[in-house]
Design a protein around this motif. Structure first.
Motif, PDB file in Angstrom:
ATOM      1  N   ALA A   1      23.989 -13.885 -38.940  1.00 23.90           N
ATOM      2  CA  ALA A   1      22.766 -13.997 -38.132  1.00 23.90           C
ATOM      3  C   ALA A   1      21.684 -14.806 -38.841  1.00 23.90           C
ATOM      4  O   ALA A   1      21.033 -15.666 -38.234  1.00 23.90           O
ATOM      5  N   ASP A   2      21.516 -14.568 -40.111  1.00 20.66           N
ATOM      6  CA  ASP A   2      20.430 -15.206 -40.870  1.00 20.66           C
ATOM      7  C   ASP A   2      20.595 -16.730 -40.915  1.00 20.66           C
ATOM      8  O   ASP A   2      21.633 -17.237 -41.378  1.00 20.66           O
ATOM      9  N   PRO A   3      19.589 -17.483 -40.456  1.00 23.22           N
ATOM     10  CA  PRO A   3      19.720 -18.952 -40.383  1.00 23.22           C
ATOM     11  C   PRO A   3      20.008 -19.603 -41.747  1.00 23.22           C
ATOM     12  O   PRO A   3      20.814 -20.546 -41.811  1.00 23.22           O
ATOM     13  N   MET A   4      19.406 -19.108 -42.801  1.00 20.48           N
ATOM     14  CA  MET A   4      19.654 -19.724 -44.112  1.00 20.48           C
ATOM     15  C   MET A   4      21.098 -19.480 -44.549  1.00 20.48           C
ATOM     16  O   MET A   4      21.757 -20.353 -45.120  1.00 20.48           O
ATOM     17  N   GLN A   5      21.579 -18.280 -44.266  1.00 22.80           N
ATOM     18  CA  GLN A   5      22.956 -17.934 -44.604  1.00 22.80           C
ATOM     19  C   GLN A   5      23.921 -18.757 -43.747  1.00 22.80           C
ATOM     20  O   GLN A   5      25.008 -19.143 -44.192  1.00 22.80           O
ATOM     21  N   LYS A   6      23.523 -19.005 -42.501  1.00 20.34           N
ATOM     22  CA  LYS A   6      24.341 -19.838 -41.610  1.00 20.34           C
ATOM     23  C   LYS A   6      24.495 -21.248 -42.177  1.00 20.34           C
ATOM     24  O   LYS A   6      25.598 -21.798 -42.247  1.00 20.34           O
ATOM     25  N   ILE A   7      23.366 -21.804 -42.598  1.00 21.26           N
ATOM     26  CA  ILE A   7      23.392 -23.172 -43.147  1.00 21.26           C
ATOM     27  C   ILE A   7      24.267 -23.214 -44.402  1.00 21.26           C
ATOM     28  O   ILE A   7      25.093 -24.116 -44.570  1.00 21.26           O
ATOM     29  N   LYS A   8      24.126 -22.184 -45.236  1.00 23.29           N
ATOM     30  CA  LYS A   8      24.916 -22.112 -46.463  1.00 23.29           C
ATOM     31  C   LYS A   8      26.425 -22.072 -46.134  1.00 23.29           C
ATOM     32  O   LYS A   8      27.235 -22.730 -46.783  1.00 23.29           O
TER      33      LYS A   8
END
Lengths: 225, 225
Positions: free
Chosen positions: A113-120
């Motif tokens: 869910a977390d956008p930063m984690q998604k990008i990573k």
């Protein structure tokens, strides 16, 4: 992670390897996974790109993808990766085989869910496929990120199977005047096709030019046949 | 055969093709199928060779193979074949893609009991993989035939998905100084490795020497990128 139970090898135990090093090497050498899941007893097998971080595989796709919507509910999932290394041509029809490296992994996936984690995680997928690309391209916008689902598949059990080397014929067949041996196979790139609309002066990156090294740098390849 | 229902394409309808000609061309170009089935809600995806005769695919393996024993009970089965044609490198992370041809087929399998029919089906699998080989090798003995299970998978529904051609970037990204284009990929053979114990004077058959033509003669390949 459990390396046995569901993946217990029945038939040819010596072709089965359960050590994590072999499994992770095969997962790193491959780039296309076949993801299996069941809906009301109906199996679906969908090919998809992936990236690996330890015992987690990252999968991505459109936010409206049926597969990802099913997987993110946490249903049992199977991820299979196979590298074809060659045809094994024996003197009898029966002893024909294939040299290959294969992993079957079981586990469940959850949505990130977390956008930063998604990008990573998207970066992990991108770098897995073609290391060096991510830093060169425009990163995902907020809108693009919303249109993308990223799943983290946790490997709970996995096994590998590897066959390499020459054909194994029956003793009584070695006298047959039949050509036998291995025809090694590999994935190769052909010359890159630049897009028609490239900005003037843009040159081919090294990670594209040298992509064959990534394709065939996988473990076990050199020992094939 | 039904070309819609379970295989209805949700996301990018223009990438989906449901005509049988496209489907059969992809099945003929490929040689490795990923077979999916469910046991108590647990999916399994197993790579296996196949041959095609009309709307039937033939699968084979050891008589004690867990997969074949499950499939022959007539449970719902999914067979997926994918040919990777290239990496599609766009100017944004989001628009990266892959050129590929893929078939997802649903149906059920049944065991072939009649020995003559078994041999015929094994020949279909062998000729699919490497046409010309069957006539050169020692055919299966009665014992070998008993140790082999051959299944006939009837395709009840199927769909194909194909992506080809250059990257499609956002209009606003075309000005970015990023290399974009297609890196075509294909399976190639390397020089054959003759078995150590070849009978003197045995020469390399043409169907081995020219195997790359079989690998890359598939429909759609030349239009890639």
């Amino acid at each position: 992670m459990n390396l046995t139970k569901r993946t217990e090898l029945r038939r040819i135990p010596d072709r089965g390897a359960h050590d994590w090093e072999t499994i992770s090497q095969i997962l790193d050498a491959g780039f296309l996974a076949y993801v299996g899941f069941c809906v009301d007893g109906q199996p679906f097998v969908i090919p998809t790109l992936y990236g690996r971080d330890g015992e987690r595989l990252y999968l991505h796709g459109s936010a409206v993808s049926r597969m990802l919507r099913e997987l993110e509910t946490g249903i049992p999932t199977c991820v299979t990766v196979t590298l074809v290394d060659g045809l094994v041509l024996s003197r009898s029809a029966f002893d024909h085989s294939m040299n290959y490296r294969s992993v079957v992994a079981f586990g469940t996936a959850q949505r990130i869910a977390d956008p930063m984690q998604k990008i990573k995680s998207l970066r992990v997928i991108s770098e897995h496929l073609i290391a060096g690309r991510w830093k060169d391209v425009r990163g995902p916008s907020e809108k693009e990120l919303k249109a993308t689902t990223v799943l983290e598949f946790s490997i709970e059990e996995a096994s590998s199977k590897v066959r390499s080397g020459p054909p194994l014929d029956d003793e009584s067949d070695y006298g047959l005047p039949v050509w036998a041996g291995v025809l090694p196979l590999e994935i190769k790139s052909r010359p890159p096709i630049p897009d028609d609309k490239l900005v003037e002066g843009v040159t081919l990156p090294d990670y594209v030019r040298r992509y064959d090294a990534r394709l065939n740098g996988g473990a076990g390849h050199s020992s094939n046949g």
